[in-house]
Design a protein around this motif. Structure first.
Motif, PDB file in Angstrom:
ATOM      1  N   LYS A  55     -45.655  -3.434  11.159  1.00  0.00           N
ATOM      2  CA  LYS A  55     -44.302  -2.930  10.932  1.00  0.00           C
ATOM      3  C   LYS A  55     -44.187  -2.388   9.518  1.00  0.00           C
ATOM      4  O   LYS A  55     -44.777  -2.924   8.586  1.00  0.00           O
ATOM      5  CB  LYS A  55     -43.296  -4.077  11.144  1.00  0.00           C
ATOM      6  CG  LYS A  55     -41.840  -3.677  11.122  1.00  0.00           C
ATOM      7  CD  LYS A  55     -40.974  -4.907  11.418  1.00  0.00           C
ATOM      8  CE  LYS A  55     -39.496  -4.567  11.461  1.00  0.00           C
ATOM      9  NZ  LYS A  55     -38.664  -5.781  11.714  1.00  0.00           N
ATOM     10  N   LYS A  57     -41.423  -0.267   6.519  1.00  0.00           N
ATOM     11  CA  LYS A  57     -40.082   0.219   6.168  1.00  0.00           C
ATOM     12  C   LYS A  57     -40.243   1.577   5.489  1.00  0.00           C
ATOM     13  O   LYS A  57     -41.215   1.828   4.766  1.00  0.00           O
ATOM     14  CB  LYS A  57     -39.345  -0.749   5.257  1.00  0.00           C
ATOM     15  CG  LYS A  57     -39.891  -0.849   3.834  1.00  0.00           C
ATOM     16  CD  LYS A  57     -38.993  -1.730   2.957  1.00  0.00           C
ATOM     17  CE  LYS A  57     -39.525  -1.827   1.525  1.00  0.00           C
ATOM     18  NZ  LYS A  57     -38.653  -2.652   0.654  1.00  0.00           N
ATOM     19  N   VAL A  69     -33.215   1.604   2.151  1.00  0.00           N
ATOM     20  CA  VAL A  69     -34.096   1.631   3.316  1.00  0.00           C
ATOM     21  C   VAL A  69     -33.498   2.563   4.365  1.00  0.00           C
ATOM     22  O   VAL A  69     -32.357   2.392   4.787  1.00  0.00           O
ATOM     23  CB  VAL A  69     -34.288   0.218   3.904  1.00  0.00           C
ATOM     24  CG1 VAL A  69     -35.162   0.270   5.153  1.00  0.00           C
ATOM     25  CG2 VAL A  69     -34.912  -0.703   2.858  1.00  0.00           C
ATOM     26  N   GLU A  72     -36.895   1.222   9.804  1.00  0.00           N
ATOM     27  CA  GLU A  72     -38.074   0.382  10.002  1.00  0.00           C
ATOM     28  C   GLU A  72     -38.753   0.828  11.291  1.00  0.00           C
ATOM     29  O   GLU A  72     -38.071   1.171  12.262  1.00  0.00           O
ATOM     30  CB  GLU A  72     -37.687  -1.099  10.080  1.00  0.00           C
ATOM     31  CG  GLU A  72     -37.141  -1.649   8.772  1.00  0.00           C
ATOM     32  CD  GLU A  72     -36.809  -3.133   8.841  1.00  0.00           C
ATOM     33  OE1 GLU A  72     -37.006  -3.739   9.931  1.00  0.00           O
ATOM     34  OE2 GLU A  72     -36.349  -3.692   7.825  1.00  0.00           O
ATOM     35  N   LEU A  96     -44.424  -4.109   6.099  1.00  0.00           N
ATOM     36  CA  LEU A  96     -43.673  -5.362   6.064  1.00  0.00           C
ATOM     37  C   LEU A  96     -44.516  -6.522   6.578  1.00  0.00           C
ATOM     38  O   LEU A  96     -44.113  -7.689   6.462  1.00  0.00           O
ATOM     39  CB  LEU A  96     -42.404  -5.225   6.910  1.00  0.00           C
ATOM     40  CG  LEU A  96     -41.398  -4.189   6.412  1.00  0.00           C
ATOM     41  CD1 LEU A  96     -40.237  -4.058   7.395  1.00  0.00           C
ATOM     42  CD2 LEU A  96     -40.899  -4.547   5.020  1.00  0.00           C
ATOM     43  N   GLU A 175     -32.406  -7.080   1.898  1.00  0.00           N
ATOM     44  CA  GLU A 175     -32.741  -6.024   2.847  1.00  0.00           C
ATOM     45  C   GLU A 175     -31.480  -5.328   3.356  1.00  0.00           C
ATOM     46  O   GLU A 175     -31.439  -4.097   3.483  1.00  0.00           O
ATOM     47  CB  GLU A 175     -33.544  -6.601   4.011  1.00  0.00           C
ATOM     48  CG  GLU A 175     -34.958  -6.997   3.628  1.00  0.00           C
ATOM     49  CD  GLU A 175     -35.672  -7.792   4.714  1.00  0.00           C
ATOM     50  OE1 GLU A 175     -36.911  -7.873   4.668  1.00  0.00           O
ATOM     51  OE2 GLU A 175     -34.985  -8.357   5.601  1.00  0.00           O
TER      52      GLU A 175
END
Length: 217
Positions: A55, A57, A69, A72, A96, A175
């Motif tokens: 994964k 971002k 951000v 994702e 991530l 986040e």
């Protein structure tokens, strides 16, 4: 309260996975550990990256280190399609978790697009979807206060679990702050007030939306 279907691969997203076999013929496999910057904003654009596992971002930042951000992405998704205009990278990408990629050189990507009209159409649809999302984000930043942006984000990432909206893999306050363009302290206050008011229930690894979120805070 609006109910959402569990998020799973859409037909368009499944096309990504199907085409991995074709891309693999021209790609190099690369694996990066967690918290590794794979590409940086402003870098020369020369490859398409397809996520096989893990994964990432996708974010933008300024010289002080403040970041927002944008998205994702996980297995079957890709980034770097803007390689087609040969301009610099418009955003940075960080892993991530440990993540494996198929890295497709620019010329091979162009050749594949010429031979695969189905994938070309899929790419156009993805870019349209991205433009719509960025338009909504710009609208939120311009017209909604911090609470409005937080509420919108919570509803966007929640999934329906037996009639209850649940945010799995609970994001940290930092986040959330990076996603909505606010301070971590402000996010902590908003989530704390929502929990005190009984609107959300914060668990160890998830957030449950217990009742309709208020229109204003």
């Amino acid at each position: 309260m609006e109910k959402r279907k569990p998020k799973g691969p859409s037909p368009d997203e499944l096309l990504d996975v199907i085409d991995l076999r074709d891309f693999a013929q021209h790609a190099v496999t690369r694996t990066f550990p967690k918290n590794t910057v794979v590409v940086s904003e402003g870098d020369r654009t020369d490859s398409l990256y397809i996520i096989v596992s893990g994964k990432v971002k996708i974010y933008v930042s300024d010289e002080t280190g403040k970041e927002i951000v944008l998205n994702e992405s996980g297995p079957g998704e890709y980034f770097g399609e803007m390689v087609l205009d040969e301009g610099p990278r418009s955003a940075s990408v960080m892993t991530l978790e440990p993540t494996r990629f198929l890295v497709v050189p620019k010329e091979d990507f162009r050749e594949f697009l010429a031979k695969s009209p189905d994938f070309s159409l899929h790419l156009i649809r993805k870019l349209i979807k991205r433009v719509r999302a960025l338009t909504n984000d710009a609208k939120s930043l311009a017209l909604l206060d911090v609470y409005g942006r937080v509420a919108r984000m919570l509803l966007d990432i929640a999934v329906d679990r037996d009639g209850v909206l649940v945010i799995e893999n609970k994001p940290t306050h930092q986040e959330i702050a990076s996603r909505v363009g606010a301070s971590r302290e402000m996010i902590s206050r908003i989530l704390g007030d929502l929990a005190t008011g009984g609107y959300i229930e914060v668990g160890r690894d998830k957030i449950t939306i217990a009742r309709a979120l208020p229109r204003t805070w």
